[in-house]
Design an enzyme around this catalytic site. Structure first.
Site, PDB file in Angstrom:
ATOM      1  N   ILE A 141       0.777  -1.232   0.147  1.00  0.00           N
ATOM      2  CA  ILE A 141       0.119   0.085  -0.080  1.00  0.00           C
ATOM      3  C   ILE A 141       0.924   1.140   0.153  1.00  0.00           C
ATOM      4  CG2 ILE A 141      -1.894   1.217   1.145  1.00  0.00           C
ATOM      5  CD1 ILE A 141      -2.608  -1.427   2.578  1.00  0.00           C
ATOM      6  N   CYS A 142       0.488   2.184  -0.838  1.00  0.00           N
ATOM      7  CA  CYS A 142       1.364   3.567  -0.984  1.00  0.00           C
ATOM      8  C   CYS A 142       0.572   4.482  -0.182  1.00  0.00           C
ATOM      9  CB  CYS A 142       1.392   3.810  -2.282  1.00  0.00           C
ATOM     10  SG  CYS A 142       2.192   5.357  -2.541  1.00  0.00           S
ATOM     11  N   LEU A 143       0.994   4.841   0.997  1.00  0.00           N
ATOM     12  CA  LEU A 143       0.049   5.672   1.896  1.00  0.00           C
ATOM     13  C   LEU A 143       1.227   6.617   2.755  1.00  0.00           C
ATOM     14  CD1 LEU A 143      -2.606   6.637   2.937  1.00  0.00           C
ATOM     15  CD2 LEU A 143      -2.628   4.575   4.448  1.00  0.00           C
TER      16      LEU A 143
END
Length: 157
Positions: A89-91
């Protein structure tokens, strides 16, 4: 490491107390390892993920809460900020914007918000990001809905 165990134990007790307060998130600690957690989160309403239940895995470092947990989707999801094969996840809060004030529960909340409001300008899934960037909302939504039906919805009979 003792501080991280104490913090995780506190979060565990909080999750047990708050179960009914947040029906969209079911956070579970591994029976034999407090540094491994899983969550079941409900797809946000009025999104292509609505009706789906997505499983997320947490690998919590021994330096937690000073360092963020590693979080990934175990359920396949078509989303610009989630790597289709690995579930990464890119967060920002899982990277450079992490703060010890975040809890595993609040990370789940942030992931649900990301599902509802994708960021196509920093894609891990380029196909999904390109559909949104080119303005093909219908194409993105139909792909996301299809994968939600295939991977995140209970099979009927």
């Amino acid at each position: 490491m003792q501080a991280s165990r104490a913090r995780l134990f506190k979060e565990y007790k909080e999750v047990q107390r708050e179960k009914a307060a947040d029906p969209d998130i079911q956070l579970v600690c591994d029976d034999s390892n407090i540094f491994k957690w899983t969550a079941l989160i409900k797809g946000p309403s009025e999104t292509p993920y609505e009706g789906g239940v997505f499983q997320i895995a947490f690998a919590v470092p021994e330096q937690y809460p000073l360092q963020p947990p590693q979080v990934r989707f175990l359920t396949k999801i078509f989303h610009p900020n989630v790597h289709f094969k690995t579930g990464e996840i890119c967060l920002d809060i899982l990277k450079n914007a992490w703060s010890p004030a975040w809890t595993l529960q609040s990370v789940c909340r942030a992931i649900i918000a990301l599902m509802a409001h994708p960021e196509p300008d920093s894609p891990l899934n380029c196909d999904s990001g390109n559909l949104l960037r080119s303005g093909d909302l219908r194409g993105y939504q139909s792909m996301a809905r299809m994968y939600t039906r295939l991977a995140a919805m209970p099979k009927k009979g």
